[in-house]
Design an enzyme around this catalytic site. Structure first.
Site, short mmCIF file in Angstrom:
data_model
loop_
_atom_site.label_atom_id
_atom_site.label_comp_id
_atom_site.label_asym_id
_atom_site.label_seq_id
_atom_site.Cartn_x
_atom_site.Cartn_y
_atom_site.Cartn_z
N SER A 676 0.80 -1.22 0.00
CA SER A 676 0.00 0.00 0.00
C SER A 676 0.84 1.28 0.00
O SER A 676 0.28 2.36 -0.12
CB SER A 676 -0.94 0.01 1.20
N LYS A 719 -6.62 3.53 8.54
CA LYS A 719 -5.67 4.48 7.97
C LYS A 719 -6.23 5.90 7.97
O LYS A 719 -5.53 6.86 8.33
CB LYS A 719 -5.30 4.06 6.55
#
Length: 781
Positions: A676, A719
């Protein structure tokens, strides 16, 4: 013909015509009715006896009485102020036309119905059959005197109707069944009703007699064994042998015989009991066998608690114990609804996955409290011996049952809730793999006959509700994970933390410190400052520690003579020490080659900076910061894409060719991996090569491909919450992660501007203001 007479309501009996009946009268209204009958001007003292529909009522009204009753004459009255014993003689059936309240009692206008009559061969046949059944029932009740008893109580009466009324009054019938007999308006109907009742009573008494005979035989056998044991004990006492051992064996035998053990378990218990009686009490084997039998006697083979599956109650308990977590609560309520609709359904194994401090364990406690089940928690962190779960074989010294059976023994019920905490922290070594044992324990298709190594007998675990917790799914073997239904708990936003602190944490810390609300006040602004500067985390565990520290220091100051009251921002440094975090975690001055990415960890989300710097061309690509293989591959892919897109981005390709690059991710002691960070690495390199700094309030996440696509990643909620805590107000996400935004709190969605990217060019346009990449060339066939 109609009369108006006092009414005597009856709770648990029906008075029949032509029969005398003693009645205990104690209620004020009933005493008043009897007194009114005594004061009547007629030749006889008449009453109407009517059965109540509900025996629990002390003051029945007209609607609470049956429509038909019995006209009775008072023959004798005994007693004083506390109550009366009244002997009445039933005269005939009556219908209550209307009922009204008189002077402290009920009186009714009645219609006299007379006595049911009829004749014919069928009547005679029914009478003879009922006499036969009644006589058989009398013999079942008293084999020696049954005939004489039936002759005296029933056949001594000449009228068949009175005979059947007498049998109805003698039988152990409910008020409703007795009323059915009284309501019958013809003799044939009375006989048919009584025939049905007598058939039922005959079957019941036959079964009772069989049970009594079996019990008598069993008692005789037990008495014989008791006599023999007594004789054996007397002999051993004369020889000076094993008094204590015999008494212990007898006590264990009595406890085990009281249990309804499965056949296989009962046979093994009897075998061990016989072995125990032959062993000397000083023998080591004696102690091992006694401990084994004690375990059998203490396990809840059939004892269960009744589940409370009221969804309204469950919702209130979950809301009372936890703030937010709406999706999780809905799933738990669905689980309870299925259990209520289908009690025989196999309960799923729930696995709560989330960072520390978000309420996984307390959710399990709330489910147990809502269902009314006993809660037992087993900590699996660091467990590496399979025998801890399955138990040790009895051949080993110090053998003991596994933790599962120990939890059931403590719970004293076969259907507790057992929480297996930190299932992802299981270890494995030469002593076995505990996760392999859990696969049988947690499988509804297998655990109905679970065998503990110590017990070595099948025990049904299918009634146990298992709930597991984990910080991450990475440490759970795939076959074990396949048996569980995963429910993810993400971190809390700052607003949710303030609400949790206000509703749960602060009152609890006040109570622990012995303070009241006036002595320790913290408003929302100060709570927000504590959260931002001292306790940045996904859960609320450190927040509770900080509030506990404030409460303890406040309690000490009050005892030293200072006054309590509101906590202000200026007091926080003195109460909690220097700030650990700063409101603007994002870097104030972003250098060229630095970009903020978003990462997921077991403790929740985190902001991860990627730094790039030019180095001599001999070192083409240097990677530091404890990067895993997947993250290193993302760095190589980012550099390769920039090389291919250099012309469209306005980057001098010779700069890439003639100089190497060093990529570093700070917090170098912490291992990092995953795809990511791909878009973050592309952005950091593009910033380095173009000389444009990345906006300091921008964070990003997403996987990249060599063709420039931005692929979706996981952990979006964690996140984004981490970015929001760090002060980021713009976030670039993969377009395919758009659906994950629905899971975010509304306040967080409103505070952040989201950019959804399908290609890397979109990311660079947002991250590097002024950069306008041209469209990639398309091949033409």
């Amino acid at each position: 013909m109609s009369d108006v007479l006092p009414v005597l309501p009856l709770k648990n009996t029906v008075v029949f015509p032509q029969l005398a009946a003693p009645l205990a009268v104690g209620r004020p209204a009933s005493l008043a009715a009897v007194e009114a009958a005594r004061q009547s001007a007629g030749a006889e003292q008449l009453l109407v006896c009517v059965a109540q529909r509900d025996a629990a009522l002390d003051e029945p009204t007209a609607d609470d009485l049956h429509e038909l009753g019995t006209l009775v004459a008072i023959r004798r009255i005994e007693g004083g102020d506390g109550g009366l014993q009244v002997l009445v003689q039933g005269l005939e059936r009556v219908r209550l036309l209307s009922i009204r309240n008189a002077d402290g009692y009920l009186e009714a206008e009645i219609e006299r119905l007379g006595l049911p009559r009829g004749e014919g061969p069928e009547i005679e046949a029914l009478i003879r059959e009922n006499h036969r059944l009644g006589n058989e029932i009398a013999n079942l009740i008293d084999p020696r005197n049954g005939d004489q008893m039936f002759q005296h109580l029933v056949l001594s009466i000449s009228d068949p109707l009175a005979q059947h009324y007498r049998m109805a009054s003698l039988a152990n019938l409910t008020v409703e069944r007795q009323q059915q007999v009284l309501d019958a308006d013809t003799l044939r109907r009375v006989l048919e009703t009584m025939h049905e009742i007598l058939l039922h009573e005959q079957r019941v008494n036959e079964v009772r007699r069989e049970i009594a005979e079996r019990a008598s035989q069993s008692i005789e056998q037990h008495q014989r064994e008791a006599v023999l044991r007594q004789q054996k004990q007397s002999i051993e006492e004369a020889l000076g042998e094993g008094e204590d051992g015999e008494s212990e064996a007898a006590e264990l035998r009595e406890r085990i015989e009281e249990l309804e053990l499965p056949e296989a378990v009962r046979k093994e218990a009897e075998r061990e009991l016989k072995r125990l009686t032959r062993l000397n009490a000083q023998s080591p084997d004696y102690q091992l066998t006694r401990s084994y039998l004690e375990l059998i006697a203490e396990l809840p083979w059939h004892a269960t608690t009744e589940d409370n599956l009221d969804l309204v109650h469950a919702r209130s308990v979950l809301d009372e114990d936890h703030y937010g977590l709406d999706d999780i609560k809905e799933r738990i309520l669905e689980f309870l609804a299925v259990m209520r609709m289908n009690p025989d359904a196999k309960a799923p194994i729930l696995c709560f996955v989330g960072p520390p401090g978000v309420g996984k364990t307390s959710l399990g406690k709330s489910i147990a409290r809502a269902m009314g089940r006993v809660f037992e928690r087993l900590a699996l962190g660091g467990l590496h011996d399979e025998a801890e779960l399955r138990g040790h074989r009895r051949t080993y010294i110090g053998a003991m049952p596994g933790r599962i059976l120990q939890a059931l023994r403590r719970a004293e019920t076969a259907n507790p809730m057992i929480m297996l905490d930190e299932i992802d922290k299981l270890g494995r070594d030469f002593r076995g793999d505990p996760s392999a044992a859990l696969m049988e324990i947690l499988d509804p298709a297998q655990n109905d006959s679970f065998r503990d190594n110590y017990l070595n007998l099948p025990f049904d675990l299918s009634r146990v509700l298992f709930v597991t917790t984990a910080n991450s799914l990475e440490g759970i073997p795939r076959p074990l994970l396949d048996r569980m239904e995963v429910i993810r708990l993400s971190g809390y936003s700052d607003e949710e933390k303030i609400a949790i602190a206000r509703r749960y944490l602060l009152p609890r810390q006040r109570e622990d410190a012995g303070l009241d609300a006036a002595q320790l006040e913290i408003d929302d602004a100060v709570l927000a400052e504590i959260i931002a500067r001292y306790t940045r985390e996904a859960g609320v565990r450190n927040l509770e520690r900080a509030l506990g520290r404030i409460a303890r220091k406040t309690a000490r100051r009050i005892l030293e003579g200072a006054a309590g009251g509101p906590v202000t921002s200026a007091m926080l440094r003195d109460l909690l020490g220097p700030e650990k975090f700063f409101p603007e975690q994002a870097r104030r001055n972003m250098a060229n080659g630095v970009a903020a990415g978003l990462a997921w960890t077991e403790a929740g989300g985190d902001v991860l900076y990627v730094e790039a710097a030019l180095v001599p061309k001999d070192d083409k690509l240097i990677l530091t910061g404890q990067l895993g293989e997947v993250m290193q591959e993302s760095a190589r892919a980012a550099r390769s894409w920039l090389w291919s897109a250099a012309a469209r981005l306005g980057i001098d390709r010779s700069l890439i060719a003639e100089q190497g690059v060093h990529l570093h991710v700070p917090a170098g002691a912490v291992p990092k991996d995953g795809p990511s960070a791909g878009v973050t690495m592309v952005t950091a390199l593009a910033s380095l090569y173009t000389g444009r700094p990345v906006a300091r309030d921008l964070a990003m996440t997403g996987e990249i491909t060599l063709s420039g696509l931005v692929l979706p990643v996981g952990g979006i909620k964690e996140k984004v919450l981490a970015a929001h805590r760090a002060g980021m107000r713009r976030i670039v996400l993969p377009k395919d992660n758009e659906s994950d935004l629905a899971e975010l709190p509304e306040k967080v969605r409103d505070d952040i501007h989201f950019v959804l990217a399908e290609r890397i060019e979109t990311v660079l346009e947002e991250a590097l203001p002024g950069l306008r990449p041209t469209e990639p060339a398309r091949a033409v066939c």
